[in-house]
Design a protein around this motif. Structure first.
Motif, PDB file in Angstrom:
ATOM      1  N   ILE A   1      49.767 -16.373 -33.597  1.00  0.00           N
ATOM      2  CA  ILE A   1      50.151 -15.376 -32.584  1.00  0.00           C
ATOM      3  C   ILE A   1      48.974 -15.085 -31.652  1.00  0.00           C
ATOM      4  O   ILE A   1      49.142 -14.986 -30.429  1.00  0.00           O
ATOM      5  CB  ILE A   1      50.704 -14.113 -33.275  1.00  0.00           C
ATOM      6  CG1 ILE A   1      52.108 -14.424 -33.808  1.00  0.00           C
ATOM      7  CG2 ILE A   1      50.735 -12.915 -32.321  1.00  0.00           C
ATOM      8  CD1 ILE A   1      52.676 -13.423 -34.775  1.00  0.00           C
TER       9      ILE A   1
ATOM     10  N   GLY B   1      52.302   0.399 -32.682  1.00  0.00           N
ATOM     11  CA  GLY B   1      53.130  -0.273 -31.672  1.00  0.00           C
ATOM     12  C   GLY B   1      53.631  -1.633 -32.106  1.00  0.00           C
ATOM     13  O   GLY B   1      53.861  -2.513 -31.267  1.00  0.00           O
TER      14      GLY B   1
ATOM     15  N   SER C   1      60.238 -12.423 -34.449  1.00  0.00           N
ATOM     16  CA  SER C   1      59.040 -12.076 -35.217  1.00  0.00           C
ATOM     17  C   SER C   1      59.096 -12.622 -36.652  1.00  0.00           C
ATOM     18  O   SER C   1      60.023 -12.310 -37.408  1.00  0.00           O
ATOM     19  CB  SER C   1      58.875 -10.562 -35.277  1.00  0.00           C
ATOM     20  OG  SER C   1      57.935 -10.225 -36.280  1.00  0.00           O
ATOM     21  N   PRO C   2      58.077 -13.391 -37.046  1.00  0.00           N
ATOM     22  CA  PRO C   2      58.088 -13.938 -38.410  1.00  0.00           C
ATOM     23  C   PRO C   2      57.875 -12.864 -39.476  1.00  0.00           C
ATOM     24  O   PRO C   2      58.338 -13.005 -40.605  1.00  0.00           O
ATOM     25  CB  PRO C   2      56.915 -14.930 -38.400  1.00  0.00           C
ATOM     26  CG  PRO C   2      55.999 -14.434 -37.328  1.00  0.00           C
ATOM     27  CD  PRO C   2      56.874 -13.796 -36.289  1.00  0.00           C
TER      28      PRO C   2
ATOM     29  N   ARG D   1      53.833  -6.248 -45.223  1.00  0.00           N
ATOM     30  CA  ARG D   1      53.447  -6.395 -46.642  1.00  0.00           C
ATOM     31  C   ARG D   1      53.792  -5.137 -47.425  1.00  0.00           C
ATOM     32  O   ARG D   1      54.216  -5.211 -48.576  1.00  0.00           O
ATOM     33  CB  ARG D   1      51.948  -6.666 -46.758  1.00  0.00           C
ATOM     34  CG  ARG D   1      51.589  -8.034 -46.253  1.00  0.00           C
ATOM     35  CD  ARG D   1      50.164  -8.375 -46.658  1.00  0.00           C
ATOM     36  NE  ARG D   1      49.573  -9.180 -45.608  1.00  0.00           N
ATOM     37  CZ  ARG D   1      48.328  -9.598 -45.595  1.00  0.00           C
ATOM     38  NH1 ARG D   1      47.511  -9.284 -46.569  1.00  0.00           N
ATOM     39  NH2 ARG D   1      47.873 -10.338 -44.607  1.00  0.00           N
TER      40      ARG D   1
ATOM     41  N   VAL E   1      56.134  -4.213 -34.796  1.00  0.00           N
ATOM     42  CA  VAL E   1      57.260  -4.388 -35.710  1.00  0.00           C
ATOM     43  C   VAL E   1      56.860  -5.463 -36.717  1.00  0.00           C
ATOM     44  O   VAL E   1      56.037  -6.331 -36.388  1.00  0.00           O
ATOM     45  CB  VAL E   1      58.552  -4.786 -34.951  1.00  0.00           C
ATOM     46  CG1 VAL E   1      59.074  -3.612 -34.168  1.00  0.00           C
ATOM     47  CG2 VAL E   1      58.362  -6.019 -34.064  1.00  0.00           C
ATOM     48  N   PRO E   2      57.432  -5.412 -37.937  1.00  0.00           N
ATOM     49  CA  PRO E   2      58.510  -4.550 -38.401  1.00  0.00           C
ATOM     50  C   PRO E   2      58.029  -3.135 -38.735  1.00  0.00           C
ATOM     51  O   PRO E   2      56.888  -2.933 -39.120  1.00  0.00           O
ATOM     52  CB  PRO E   2      58.972  -5.247 -39.688  1.00  0.00           C
ATOM     53  CG  PRO E   2      57.727  -5.916 -40.211  1.00  0.00           C
ATOM     54  CD  PRO E   2      57.003  -6.384 -38.979  1.00  0.00           C
TER      55      PRO E   2
ATOM     56  N   ASP F   1      50.752 -15.053 -43.887  1.00  0.00           N
ATOM     57  CA  ASP F   1      50.602 -14.056 -42.816  1.00  0.00           C
ATOM     58  C   ASP F   1      49.405 -14.401 -41.934  1.00  0.00           C
ATOM     59  O   ASP F   1      49.451 -14.220 -40.712  1.00  0.00           O
ATOM     60  CB  ASP F   1      50.379 -12.653 -43.404  1.00  0.00           C
ATOM     61  CG  ASP F   1      51.663 -11.988 -43.855  1.00  0.00           C
ATOM     62  OD1 ASP F   1      52.675 -12.690 -44.006  1.00  0.00           O
ATOM     63  OD2 ASP F   1      51.658 -10.756 -44.069  1.00  0.00           O
TER      64      ASP F   1
ATOM     65  N   ASP G   1      52.895  -2.026 -42.822  1.00  0.00           N
ATOM     66  CA  ASP G   1      53.421  -3.153 -42.103  1.00  0.00           C
ATOM     67  C   ASP G   1      54.306  -3.989 -43.027  1.00  0.00           C
ATOM     68  O   ASP G   1      54.726  -3.489 -44.074  1.00  0.00           O
ATOM     69  CB  ASP G   1      52.281  -3.987 -41.482  1.00  0.00           C
ATOM     70  CG  ASP G   1      51.307  -4.552 -42.511  1.00  0.00           C
ATOM     71  OD1 ASP G   1      51.516  -4.432 -43.725  1.00  0.00           O
ATOM     72  OD2 ASP G   1      50.328  -5.191 -42.073  1.00  0.00           O
TER      73      ASP G   1
END
Ligand code: GSF
Length: 204
Positions: free
Chosen positions: A105, A47, A9-10, A64, A49-50, A98, A62
């Protein structure tokens, strides 16, 4: 602090790099949010991440919000200017990076999500998202120009977010030839990869 995440995950990588640059200690708990038996919603109702879980059990998300919080924890390697135009500039770079990851994604999920039938996949949607990726890359390249870093003369969250977006594109979309089209972005990523924070968190 416990960071729930995944190495591919970026957004998680952005948080891990900030942790490393600020020399903060944390426990990395890997979670596959796509598995049927994932428990991620016990920590993050979205649901995703992170997700950072504090000593008292409170969750922060999230990415940020997490990186903004982490930057206040220690004066070591300040990554987000505290006020004014400089702060807005760094936060806009982060939103751009982002946004490139969000679009990439969405395109990838449209093409690969196992619960979607082939007849349900929309090439027009994929193209719409990939246009955002390409326009975002162009804007990053123009904004960077021949400067050593995206904002100011030191490493900031701008470079970390851009580096995570570029590294993720290289990992998931090797067919996008951004290095040849935007050599200044390639130079920036190569320079960032010399830092242990980046080298130790290569997407996998
Ligand atoms: C995006 C997190 C996200 O989409 C942030 O933290 O900055 N704006 C949020 N995470 C993905 C993993 S990844 O593709 O990096 C996630 O957890 N997706 C699970 C889902 O159900 O969408």
């Amino acid at each position: 602090m416990k960071l729930i995440g995944a190495t591919a995950s970026p957004y998680v990588r952005k948080v891990r790099i900030v942790m490393a640059e600020k020399k903060l200690d944390y426990q990395f708990v890997q979670e596959n949010v796509w598995a049927d038996d994932t428990h991620i919603s016990a920590s993050n109702p979205l649901g995703k991440v992170p997700c950072l879980v504090m000593e008292g059990g409170e969750a922060v998300f999230d990415s940020r919000v997490i990186v903004e919080y982490l930057d206040t924890l220690s004066p070591v390697g300040k990554l987000i200017p505290s006020q004014g135009r400089e702060r807005a500039e760094v936060k806009t770079w982060e939103a751009l990076a982002d946004g490139v990851m969000d679009a990439g994604i969405l395109a990838r999920l449209e093409a690969t999500w196992v619960h979607r039938k082939d007849s349900e996949r929309s090439q027009a949607w994929i193209d719409r998202q990939l246009l955002k990726v390409n326009d975002g890359l162009k804007s990053m390249s123009q904004g960077l120009g021949d400067k050593p870093y995206c904002s100011g003369i030191h490493l900031s969250l701008s470079d970390i977010a851009v580096g995570c977006a570029l590294g993720w594109l290289e990992f998931r979309f090797p067919e996008i030839a951004w290095r040849s089209e935007y050599p200044n972005l390639g130079k920036l990523l190569d320079k960032l990869m010399q830092r242990p924070s980046f080298a130790d968190t290569k997407p996998a």
